[in-house]
Design a protein around this motif. Structure first.
Motif, PDB file in Angstrom:
ATOM      1  N   ASN A 182       0.810  -1.219   0.000  1.00  0.00           N
ATOM      2  CA  ASN A 182       0.000   0.000   0.000  1.00  0.00           C
ATOM      3  C   ASN A 182       0.842   1.268   0.000  1.00  0.00           C
ATOM      4  O   ASN A 182       0.296   2.378   0.034  1.00  0.00           O
ATOM      5  N   ALA A 183       2.181   1.132  -0.024  1.00  0.00           N
ATOM      6  CA  ALA A 183       3.043   2.302   0.089  1.00  0.00           C
ATOM      7  C   ALA A 183       2.844   3.291  -1.054  1.00  0.00           C
ATOM      8  O   ALA A 183       3.075   4.494  -0.886  1.00  0.00           O
ATOM      9  N   ALA A 184       2.434   2.825  -2.224  1.00  0.00           N
ATOM     10  CA  ALA A 184       2.252   3.724  -3.367  1.00  0.00           C
ATOM     11  C   ALA A 184       0.969   4.543  -3.267  1.00  0.00           C
ATOM     12  O   ALA A 184       0.800   5.522  -4.000  1.00  0.00           O
ATOM     13  N   LYS A 185       0.054   4.161  -2.376  1.00  0.00           N
ATOM     14  CA  LYS A 185      -1.193   4.896  -2.214  1.00  0.00           C
ATOM     15  C   LYS A 185      -0.938   6.176  -1.420  1.00  0.00           C
ATOM     16  O   LYS A 185      -0.067   6.213  -0.547  1.00  0.00           O
ATOM     17  N   PRO A 186      -1.709   7.224  -1.661  1.00  0.00           N
ATOM     18  CA  PRO A 186      -1.603   8.399  -0.798  1.00  0.00           C
ATOM     19  C   PRO A 186      -2.232   8.102   0.560  1.00  0.00           C
ATOM     20  O   PRO A 186      -3.294   7.467   0.632  1.00  0.00           O
TER      21      PRO A 186
END
Length: 538
Positions: A182-186
């Motif tokens: 989920n790191a790529a999500k804001p």
């Protein structure tokens, strides 16, 4: 202090993609140290060394959640004695010695008790930043000022840190930052409400009301994991900006047993996958970019108020982050990406004009910061307590005499599964690193061979020479350094060298203690006179 910030993930330290104009702005008017080492590559023990000016070997808080013993003298104690306040804004990772405080009858809500519980600081605001609830309960049971702030800002739920600051969205579901995919999500939070801007606001609040000389430890929670950052920082960088991992297959062929055990843990296995690095590292870079922007707010405030003319700025970290280099994640061991830290110091005084925008390659340690601050506050560094040395000469363009030949760092892994895997005792689960300008040496207790890297021929530290008989001489020399360091006089903290000199010069006779005297004619009459009189009568 930025938690888990790699030294080489700043523009001024040479990162080819990451833009950090405000870190660079401080470097342009200060000194950037290129060989700065943390005294441990893990948060708690590293910070306790920075706050005390003492090696882990001396203060004993050897890992996270190891209490710093009651009575350990800290930076705050030294500075307050010189008339300078010492305040905490953010994280310490300090664990209180509750048993020691109870033994001495120190109430946690007393001034002395509160300072003992907060690593010697007066607290403007403390938040260590990990407000998570697992299957066995909460990681941190204290009150979270940040969670209270989020609730006041309208974020719902009992733990908005977990649901908003540390999470994105997947449909209507929380996409937790604990899952690195989920790191790529804001992050599902307004940028201005996230942790780094929140602490910047608190720092400005502090400075607006501060009077008299002060030292503020503004201790940012990020870019430490969980790796998730709000818009617009979440997609500022992408996989194309991820540098190739510094690692080789040869590192996994015949590794040192301790290194091999760490390479087998979950975080190392995860960061050995390209998909993990390509997802996480852009978020890590975004967190740093956000931190840089907030540093810009602080610098602008100082300039607008004129406080830039009398405020020293120190930028550093408590350790780095492997991010997949050397087949590792997190920190724990002693490759440069883990144990070296950024260190940039801007001294606005005219005496520092000659060094503005320069670099310094002296071997410096995090424990040098308290010594530097003591000297800046007008004091003399108590060398029998503070093991670090003032960096003021380097800021003034002077070459100090007899500077250290090696930098030292330590790591205790007694509470980790690695110890069980290796079959070593709790007392032997310890590592010691020594680095000079050419070699990096690691001693592992428990009967293991050492590790050795030739930093000149192998700057990426890919080839361990510790088992090579051709380098026996270098290893022997490093063991001499380690033995000399281990024999240092580090526990005589209640008697300074000057006090011992005065006692030596005064001798015993002026106090009336006569040892080894056979005949009174052997010593001056003045020392005999107190004993020449008739027997008293009633």
């Amino acid at each position: 202090m930025y938690d888990q910030l790699r030294f080489d993930y700043l523009g001024c330290y040479g990162h080819p993609h990451l833009k950090t104009p405000n870190f660079d702005r401080v470097a342009a008017k200060g000194v950037r140290f290129t060989e700065a080492y943390a005294q441990s590559p893990v948060c708690g023990s590293s910070r306790m060394s920075t706050y005390t000016g003492r090696y882990v070997h001396s203060h004993g808080a050897a890992n996270n959640n190891y209490p710093l013993r009651v009575g350990e003298i800290t930076m705050g104690d030294h500075l307050r004695a010189l008339g300078m306040g010492c305040w905490l804004i953010g994280k310490t990772h300090m664990t209180v010695d509750a048993e020691g405080m109870a033994r001495l009858g120190l109430a946690p809500d007393s001034v002395i008790g509160a300072r003992q519980a907060e690593c010697g600081f007066d607290v403007w605001i403390r938040d260590d930043g990990l407000w998570t609830n697992g299957a066995e309960g909460a990681y941190d049971t204290r009150r979270s000022p940040y969670n209270e702030y989020l609730k006041a800002r309208g974020y719902p739920g009992e733990n908005p840190w977990a649901d908003f600051a540390n999470a994105g969205l997947e449909g209507n579901q929380v996409a937790s930052g604990w899952f690195m995919r989920n790191a790529a999500k804001p992050a599902n939070i307004r940028d201005e409400d996230s942790e780094t801007p929140w602490l910047t606001d608190r720092a400005i609040d502090f400075m607006e009301q501060a009077s008299g000389p002060w030292c503020a430890h503004l201790s940012y929670i990020k870019p430490h994991w969980p790796y998730i950052v709000p818009a617009p920082w979440h997609d500022l960088y992408g996989p194309e900006h991820v540098l190739p991992a510094v690692r080789s297959e040869a590192e996994r062929e015949h590794p040192h047993p301790v290194y091999a055990a760490f390479m087998e843990n979950r975080v190392a296995q995860s960061f050995s996958r390209d998909e993990v690095r390509e997802t996480v590292i852009p978020a890590y870079m975004g967190l740093i970019a956000q931190a840089d922007a907030q540093l810009g707010r602080l610098l602008d405030w100082l300039e607008e108020t004129g406080r830039d003319r009398d405020t020293v700025i120190v930028l550093t970290s408590d350790h780095g982050d492997y991010l997949g280099d050397h087949w590792m994640g997190e920190k724990d061991l002693f490759h440069d990406c883990s144990v070296k830290v950024p260190l940039i110091i801007h001294d606005p005084s005219p005496e520092a004009d000659a060094t503005r925008g320069t670099t310094c390659d002296a071997l410096v340690e995090a424990i040098d910061l308290p010594a530097t601050f003591i000297e800046m506050a007008g004091g003399e560094v108590p060398r029998h307590i503070v093991e670090g040395r003032s960096l003021m000469p380097f800021l003034r363009g002077e070459a100090p005499e007899d500077w250290r030949e090696v930098a030292v760092s330590e790591y205790n892994y007694a509470h980790t599964p690695v110890r069980e895997k290796l079959g070593v005792s709790a007392r032997d689960a310890r590592l010691f690193m020594l680095a000079d300008h050419r070699w990096k040496f690691v001693h592992a207790e428990g009967g293991f061979r050492p590790m050795l890297f030739d930093r000149a021929a192998d700057p990426q530290e890919l080839t361990d020479l510790g088992g090579d008989p051709a380098h026996a001489g270098v290893i022997a020399r490093m063991y001499e350094h380690l033995a000399r360091w281990a024999r240092r006089d580090s526990q005589r903290i209640t008697q300074s060298d000057a006090q011992l000199d005065r006692r030596m010069r005064s001798g015993a006779m002026p106090k009336g203690i006569l040892i080894g005297v056979y005949d009174e004619r052997e010593i001056p009459d003045a020392f005999v006179a107190p004993y020449r009189h008739d027997i008293p009568t009633g």
